[in-house]
Design a protein around this motif. Structure first.
Motif, PDB file in Angstrom:
ATOM      1  N   THR A 165      33.724  11.720  21.533  1.00  0.00           N
ATOM      2  CA  THR A 165      32.528  12.360  22.093  1.00  0.00           C
ATOM      3  C   THR A 165      31.489  12.638  21.009  1.00  0.00           C
ATOM      4  O   THR A 165      30.306  12.334  21.167  1.00  0.00           O
ATOM      5  N   VAL A 166      31.940  13.214  19.907  1.00  0.00           N
ATOM      6  CA  VAL A 166      31.034  13.507  18.793  1.00  0.00           C
ATOM      7  C   VAL A 166      30.513  12.211  18.185  1.00  0.00           C
ATOM      8  O   VAL A 166      29.343  12.121  17.789  1.00  0.00           O
ATOM      9  N   GLY A 167      31.360  11.205  18.130  1.00  0.00           N
ATOM     10  CA  GLY A 167      30.963   9.918  17.561  1.00  0.00           C
ATOM     11  C   GLY A 167      29.812   9.267  18.308  1.00  0.00           C
ATOM     12  O   GLY A 167      28.978   8.579  17.698  1.00  0.00           O
ATOM     13  N   GLN A 168      29.742   9.478  19.613  1.00  0.00           N
ATOM     14  CA  GLN A 168      28.642   8.919  20.408  1.00  0.00           C
ATOM     15  C   GLN A 168      27.302   9.526  19.998  1.00  0.00           C
ATOM     16  O   GLN A 168      26.304   8.815  19.852  1.00  0.00           O
ATOM     17  N   ASN A 202      15.927  12.976  24.236  1.00  0.00           N
ATOM     18  CA  ASN A 202      17.319  12.544  24.058  1.00  0.00           C
ATOM     19  C   ASN A 202      17.810  12.795  22.630  1.00  0.00           C
ATOM     20  O   ASN A 202      18.955  13.200  22.422  1.00  0.00           O
ATOM     21  N   PHE A 203      16.907  12.557  21.671  1.00  0.00           N
ATOM     22  CA  PHE A 203      17.291  12.789  20.278  1.00  0.00           C
ATOM     23  C   PHE A 203      17.527  14.275  20.027  1.00  0.00           C
ATOM     24  O   PHE A 203      18.519  14.660  19.386  1.00  0.00           O
ATOM     25  N   LYS A 204      16.635  15.113  20.514  1.00  0.00           N
ATOM     26  CA  LYS A 204      16.762  16.550  20.282  1.00  0.00           C
ATOM     27  C   LYS A 204      18.039  17.101  20.909  1.00  0.00           C
ATOM     28  O   LYS A 204      18.727  17.936  20.316  1.00  0.00           O
ATOM     29  N   GLU A 205      18.368  16.612  22.116  1.00  0.00           N
ATOM     30  CA  GLU A 205      19.580  17.086  22.784  1.00  0.00           C
ATOM     31  C   GLU A 205      20.828  16.624  22.035  1.00  0.00           C
ATOM     32  O   GLU A 205      21.777  17.393  21.853  1.00  0.00           O
ATOM     33  N   LEU A 227      25.235  17.880  18.329  1.00  0.00           N
ATOM     34  CA  LEU A 227      25.883  17.493  17.082  1.00  0.00           C
ATOM     35  C   LEU A 227      25.937  18.653  16.092  1.00  0.00           C
ATOM     36  O   LEU A 227      26.938  18.848  15.392  1.00  0.00           O
ATOM     37  N   SER A 228      24.862  19.422  16.041  1.00  0.00           N
ATOM     38  CA  SER A 228      24.791  20.539  15.095  1.00  0.00           C
ATOM     39  C   SER A 228      25.834  21.610  15.403  1.00  0.00           C
ATOM     40  O   SER A 228      26.210  22.392  14.516  1.00  0.00           O
TER      41      SER A 228
END
Length: 221
Positions: free
Chosen positions: A77-80, A137-140, A145-146
């Motif tokens: 999940t994190v890898g995506q 999409n990038f911000k989400e 990820l953070s």
């Protein structure tokens, strides 16, 4: 009196003779019993250490729930999100004719805006920042990820130490629920974030994480 004395003496001698006869037999039986009795065996399989470190059973019981964590699923999940963030930044380098090996550091300001740092011109940096901040999409993905990557990093390290050295991490045990239904990645992320907010700075740094998160592209160790 002489007849009575003789009878008593004869009886005594007979009894002593019988006792002498029984003693060797009893000794032999005792030896046989001793030989046939199984020797106490040390706990554990042959070749294993006979002594168990103090508290090992308790530590093993405490770590059982953490061993059931679906780490492979969490990493996928994190890898995506990692792949999406990485590819978006690479496209931005190509879009602004920057070298593909250019190192970029991306983080969020206190207000939640995307910030970009790197050895690039100020004009290119500003443009990339603006593009990323309007890319929903990038911000989400970066926000997820953070939160998820530090959590996963902590759990992965704690489990590796447990497997390699038998070191049980009480913070990990606090993080993981007894009910596996509540050990989804987002559940763990939420609980870990709560622990990070309540913990002191020294404890956070000792765990290998800081309050701020940054994604590094093409960064060299």
């Amino acid at each position: 009196m002489s007849l009575l004395t003789s009878l008593i003496r004869a009886s005594t001698q007979f009894q002593q003779a019988m006792e002498k006869r029984q003693t060797p037999a009893n000794t032999a039986e005792a030896g046989t019993t001793k030989a046939e009795s199984p020797k106490p065996e040390a706990i554990g399989a042959p070749g294993q250490d006979r002594f168990t470190p103090s508290g090992e059973n308790n530590a093993d019981t405490a770590s059982q729930k953490s061993r059931k964590l679906a780490m492979a699923e969490y990493k996928q999940t994190v890898g995506q999100d990692l792949a999406f963030v990485r590819e978006t930044l690479r496209h931005k380098l190509a879009e602004y004719n920057l070298h593909p090996a250019t190192a970029l550091n991306v983080n969020k300001s206190d207000a939640g805006a995307i910030q970009v740092e790197g050895k690039i011109t100020e004009d290119a940096r500003t443009r990339i920042e603006n593009d990323l901040n309007i890319n929903k999409n990038f911000k989400e993905a970066f926000s997820r990820l953070s939160a998820s990557e530090p959590t996963l990093h902590f759990m992965d390290n704690a489990l590796k130490l447990n497997q390699a050295y038998g070191v049980n991490n009480p913070l990990l045990d606090t993080l993981v629920s007894e009910n596996q239904q509540f050990n989804g990645l987002q559940d763990l992320v939420h609980r870990y974030d709560t622990l990070r907010r309540s913990a002191g700075t020294e404890q956070i740094e000792a765990a290998g994480n800081t309050r701020s998160y940054a994604f590094n592209l093409n960064a060299r160790a």
